[in-house]
Design a protein around this motif. Structure first.
Motif, PDB file in Angstrom:
ATOM      1  N   GLU A 123       0.850  -1.203   0.000  1.00 56.78           N
ATOM      2  CA  GLU A 123       0.000   0.000   0.000  1.00 56.78           C
ATOM      3  C   GLU A 123       0.880   1.245   0.000  1.00 56.78           C
ATOM      4  O   GLU A 123       1.555   1.534   0.997  1.00 56.78           O
ATOM      5  CB  GLU A 123      -0.899   0.021   1.234  1.00 56.78           C
ATOM      6  CG  GLU A 123      -1.797   1.254   1.312  1.00 56.78           C
ATOM      7  CD  GLU A 123      -2.623   1.267   2.576  1.00 56.78           C
ATOM      8  OE1 GLU A 123      -2.250   1.979   3.526  1.00 56.78           O
ATOM      9  OE2 GLU A 123      -3.640   0.542   2.619  1.00 56.78           O
ATOM     10  N   PRO A 124       0.925   2.012  -1.106  1.00 59.66           N
ATOM     11  CA  PRO A 124       1.723   3.243  -1.135  1.00 59.66           C
ATOM     12  C   PRO A 124       0.998   4.398  -0.446  1.00 59.66           C
ATOM     13  O   PRO A 124      -0.216   4.550  -0.576  1.00 59.66           O
ATOM     14  CB  PRO A 124       1.885   3.510  -2.632  1.00 59.66           C
ATOM     15  CG  PRO A 124       0.674   2.898  -3.260  1.00 59.66           C
ATOM     16  CD  PRO A 124       0.298   1.716  -2.406  1.00 59.66           C
ATOM     17  N   ARG A 125       1.763   5.194   0.296  1.00 59.61           N
ATOM     18  CA  ARG A 125       1.248   6.415   0.908  1.00 59.61           C
ATOM     19  C   ARG A 125       2.262   7.524   0.621  1.00 59.61           C
ATOM     20  O   ARG A 125       3.468   7.290   0.694  1.00 59.61           O
ATOM     21  CB  ARG A 125       1.065   6.244   2.418  1.00 59.61           C
ATOM     22  CG  ARG A 125       0.055   5.164   2.784  1.00 59.61           C
ATOM     23  CD  ARG A 125      -0.155   5.083   4.283  1.00 59.61           C
ATOM     24  NE  ARG A 125      -1.214   4.140   4.631  1.00 59.61           N
ATOM     25  CZ  ARG A 125      -1.717   4.012   5.863  1.00 59.61           C
ATOM     26  NH1 ARG A 125      -1.250   4.762   6.854  1.00 59.61           N
ATOM     27  NH2 ARG A 125      -2.680   3.140   6.099  1.00 59.61           N
ATOM     28  N   PHE A 126       1.778   8.721   0.327  1.00 59.24           N
ATOM     29  CA  PHE A 126       2.665   9.766  -0.178  1.00 59.24           C
ATOM     30  C   PHE A 126       2.806  10.904   0.831  1.00 59.24           C
ATOM     31  O   PHE A 126       1.821  11.375   1.406  1.00 59.24           O
ATOM     32  CB  PHE A 126       2.136  10.290  -1.512  1.00 59.24           C
ATOM     33  CG  PHE A 126       2.187   9.241  -2.596  1.00 59.24           C
ATOM     34  CD1 PHE A 126       3.321   9.096  -3.375  1.00 59.24           C
ATOM     35  CD2 PHE A 126       1.113   8.384  -2.808  1.00 59.24           C
ATOM     36  CE1 PHE A 126       3.379   8.115  -4.359  1.00 59.24           C
ATOM     37  CE2 PHE A 126       1.166   7.397  -3.781  1.00 59.24           C
ATOM     38  CZ  PHE A 126       2.302   7.264  -4.561  1.00 59.24           C
ATOM     39  N   TYR A 127       4.068  11.350   1.010  1.00 62.29           N
ATOM     40  CA  TYR A 127       4.392  12.373   1.998  1.00 62.29           C
ATOM     41  C   TYR A 127       5.470  13.305   1.436  1.00 62.29           C
ATOM     42  O   TYR A 127       6.172  12.973   0.478  1.00 62.29           O
ATOM     43  CB  TYR A 127       4.949  11.734   3.278  1.00 62.29           C
ATOM     44  CG  TYR A 127       4.043  10.728   3.943  1.00 62.29           C
ATOM     45  CD1 TYR A 127       3.126  11.114   4.917  1.00 62.29           C
ATOM     46  CD2 TYR A 127       4.126   9.369   3.615  1.00 62.29           C
ATOM     47  CE1 TYR A 127       2.314  10.186   5.544  1.00 62.29           C
ATOM     48  CE2 TYR A 127       3.304   8.434   4.241  1.00 62.29           C
ATOM     49  CZ  TYR A 127       2.400   8.846   5.201  1.00 62.29           C
ATOM     50  OH  TYR A 127       1.588   7.916   5.817  1.00 62.29           O
ATOM     51  N   SER A 128       5.610  14.470   2.084  1.00 62.36           N
ATOM     52  CA  SER A 128       6.763  15.323   1.800  1.00 62.36           C
ATOM     53  C   SER A 128       8.024  14.612   2.281  1.00 62.36           C
ATOM     54  O   SER A 128       7.956  13.616   3.013  1.00 62.36           O
ATOM     55  CB  SER A 128       6.619  16.666   2.525  1.00 62.36           C
ATOM     56  OG  SER A 128       6.717  16.471   3.941  1.00 62.36           O
ATOM     57  N   GLU A 129       9.204  15.120   1.892  1.00 62.47           N
ATOM     58  CA  GLU A 129      10.449  14.477   2.314  1.00 62.47           C
ATOM     59  C   GLU A 129      10.547  14.423   3.836  1.00 62.47           C
ATOM     60  O   GLU A 129      10.898  13.391   4.406  1.00 62.47           O
ATOM     61  CB  GLU A 129      11.662  15.218   1.727  1.00 62.47           C
ATOM     62  CG  GLU A 129      11.833  15.042   0.231  1.00 62.47           C
ATOM     63  CD  GLU A 129      12.191  13.614  -0.191  1.00 62.47           C
ATOM     64  OE1 GLU A 129      12.690  12.847   0.646  1.00 62.47           O
ATOM     65  OE2 GLU A 129      11.962  13.279  -1.371  1.00 62.47           O
ATOM     66  N   ASN A 130      10.259  15.528   4.510  1.00 61.04           N
ATOM     67  CA  ASN A 130      10.271  15.509   5.976  1.00 61.04           C
ATOM     68  C   ASN A 130       9.170  14.607   6.509  1.00 61.04           C
ATOM     69  O   ASN A 130       9.348  13.923   7.529  1.00 61.04           O
ATOM     70  CB  ASN A 130      10.085  16.921   6.532  1.00 61.04           C
ATOM     71  CG  ASN A 130      11.328  17.770   6.377  1.00 61.04           C
ATOM     72  OD1 ASN A 130      12.387  17.281   5.987  1.00 61.04           O
ATOM     73  ND2 ASN A 130      11.219  19.049   6.678  1.00 61.04           N
ATOM     74  N   GLY A 131       8.023  14.595   5.835  1.00 57.95           N
ATOM     75  CA  GLY A 131       6.901  13.777   6.285  1.00 57.95           C
ATOM     76  C   GLY A 131       7.187  12.291   6.220  1.00 57.95           C
ATOM     77  O   GLY A 131       6.609  11.503   6.982  1.00 57.95           O
ATOM     78  N   LEU A 132       8.091  11.885   5.330  1.00 54.56           N
ATOM     79  CA  LEU A 132       8.441  10.463   5.235  1.00 54.56           C
ATOM     80  C   LEU A 132       9.049   9.969   6.543  1.00 54.56           C
ATOM     81  O   LEU A 132       8.689   8.900   7.048  1.00 54.56           O
ATOM     82  CB  LEU A 132       9.422  10.251   4.083  1.00 54.56           C
ATOM     83  CG  LEU A 132       8.830  10.361   2.675  1.00 54.56           C
ATOM     84  CD1 LEU A 132       9.950  10.480   1.641  1.00 54.56           C
ATOM     85  CD2 LEU A 132       7.940   9.168   2.364  1.00 54.56           C
ATOM     86  N   LEU A 133       9.979  10.729   7.094  1.00 50.44           N
ATOM     87  CA  LEU A 133      10.600  10.318   8.352  1.00 50.44           C
ATOM     88  C   LEU A 133       9.603  10.356   9.504  1.00 50.44           C
ATOM     89  O   LEU A 133       9.626   9.490  10.381  1.00 50.44           O
ATOM     90  CB  LEU A 133      11.804  11.215   8.652  1.00 50.44           C
ATOM     91  CG  LEU A 133      12.943  11.162   7.625  1.00 50.44           C
ATOM     92  CD1 LEU A 133      14.081  12.088   8.038  1.00 50.44           C
ATOM     93  CD2 LEU A 133      13.457   9.738   7.456  1.00 50.44           C
ATOM     94  N   ARG A 134       8.716  11.342   9.493  1.00 51.11           N
ATOM     95  CA  ARG A 134       7.683  11.394  10.540  1.00 51.11           C
ATOM     96  C   ARG A 134       6.738  10.198  10.435  1.00 51.11           C
ATOM     97  O   ARG A 134       6.305   9.653  11.448  1.00 51.11           O
ATOM     98  CB  ARG A 134       6.890  12.706  10.440  1.00 51.11           C
ATOM     99  CG  ARG A 134       7.663  13.935  10.896  1.00 51.11           C
ATOM    100  CD  ARG A 134       6.733  15.102  11.154  1.00 51.11           C
ATOM    101  NE  ARG A 134       6.013  15.488   9.949  1.00 51.11           N
ATOM    102  CZ  ARG A 134       6.440  16.378   9.079  1.00 51.11           C
ATOM    103  NH1 ARG A 134       7.614  16.976   9.245  1.00 51.11           N
ATOM    104  NH2 ARG A 134       5.717  16.689   8.014  1.00 51.11           N
ATOM    105  N   ALA A 135       6.403   9.803   9.197  1.00 54.69           N
ATOM    106  CA  ALA A 135       5.507   8.661   9.004  1.00 54.69           C
ATOM    107  C   ALA A 135       6.110   7.398   9.602  1.00 54.69           C
ATOM    108  O   ALA A 135       5.406   6.561  10.177  1.00 54.69           O
ATOM    109  CB  ALA A 135       5.205   8.459   7.521  1.00 54.69           C
ATOM    110  N   LEU A 136       7.421   7.248   9.471  1.00 55.35           N
ATOM    111  CA  LEU A 136       8.093   6.087  10.058  1.00 55.35           C
ATOM    112  C   LEU A 136       8.105   6.199  11.578  1.00 55.35           C
ATOM    113  O   LEU A 136       7.805   5.229  12.283  1.00 55.35           O
ATOM    114  CB  LEU A 136       9.519   5.996   9.517  1.00 55.35           C
ATOM    115  CG  LEU A 136      10.249   4.678   9.744  1.00 55.35           C
ATOM    116  CD1 LEU A 136       9.549   3.533   8.998  1.00 55.35           C
ATOM    117  CD2 LEU A 136      11.698   4.783   9.293  1.00 55.35           C
TER     118      LEU A 136
END
Length: 294
Positions: A123-136
């Motif tokens: 399941e792909p989910r899309f974020y800003s570059e900073n948001g990627l680390l927050r999502a993790l």
């Protein structure tokens, strides 16, 4: 109370916005609001304050959010391990992907995963570059593909690709025809950078290498998105410093010229290390195709 309701509430807690949570969950905002209201009714607790424009949790909501994080993690692990014990690697794995650039590396990785583990659902989910680390960090994604380094000790990392850092110039710029440039040649340029809240990597690169070359960069705009930067560069409002991976979405009126004195940028696959057979299978596959990992 259902797993879906807990997932909805936890997504709302992490995003801080009904609109953003609904996008991440691929449901409508009214459906999300209805789910949260039903959860509160069943628990006979008010979890979310309704008197503010932004999402604010009650004391009960903050405590329940922590419980949801733990329960959802146990649920995902249990389901994936149970399916594996039944003789197959199957289950749901969530990938956080960059929303402002084409991510060819994910397409290649996905092909390998589907060939070896056809019953895994990605399941792909899309974020800003900073948001990627927050999502993790916030357990909103099992894996992310990002330029950034992990911010926690229990996060694994595997390099997937290496890309050149380039000066992004308007087509008619005097330096646009160069085969490569040094950062010192950008001394008198006006710089366009992404807003630090979206991606701090590019801003830090400009400041760091300007300092190493003895000048302070003239930053004229912190843009809300990478496409906005491309538009402004094309219009002659300034230049940018970005990975060549952004080239595919840049349009025909801007030119990417490699900067020889900046080390290449690495795109990493990042994941939280835990005992999950589905995740560990993907980690092993990524290491096999892309190198040793860390």
């Amino acid at each position: 109370m259902t797993i879906a309701q807990m997932s909805h509430f936890y997504a709302l807690c992490q995003s801080g916005s009904y609109t953003q949570a609904a996008k991440q969950l691929y449901i409508t905002q009214p459906a999300l609001s209805k789910s949260i209201a039903a959860l509160e009714s069943e628990l006979n607790l008010r979890l979310v304050e309704r008197s503010t424009r932004t999402v604010a949790l009650t004391a009960a909501g903050e405590e329940f959010a922590r419980a949801c994080e733990e329960m959802l993690e146990v649920y995902r692990k249990g389901v994936n391990n149970a399916r594996t014990a039944a003789g197959d690697i199957s289950g749901l794995v969530r990938f956080g992907l960059p929303r402002d650039r084409v991510c060819d590396t994910f397409a290649g990785l996905r092909r390998h995963i589907e060939e070896e583990y056809p019953n895994l659902r990605l399941e792909p989910r899309f974020y800003s570059e900073n948001g990627l680390l927050r999502a993790l960090d916030d357990h909103m994604a099992d894996f992310v593909l990002a330029f950034g380094r992990p911010r926690a000790d229990n996060v694994g990392r595997q390099s997937l690709s290496v890309s050149q850092i380039c000066a992004v110039l308007p087509g008619g710029h005097p330096l646009a025809g160069a085969g490569e440039l040094s950062f010192s040649q950008l001394r008198h340029e006006a710089f366009l950078v992404p807003d630090y809240k979206i991606s701090g990597v590019e801003f830090d690169t400009v400041v760091t290498y300007a300092g190493r070359n003895g000048f302070s960069p003239h930053v004229v705009q912190e843009a809300d998105s990478i496409p906005q930067i491309f538009t402004m560069v094309a219009c002659g409002c300034g230049i940018a410093v970005l990975s060549e991976l952004y080239r595919f979405s840049a349009g025909e009126h801007v030119v990417f010229v490699p900067l020889r004195d900046i080390p290449p940028s690495e795109e990493h696959l990042l994941w939280r290390q835990r005992d999950d057979k589905c995740l560990n299978a993907i980690v092993e596959l990524a290491r096999r195709y892309y190198g040793g990992g860390m």
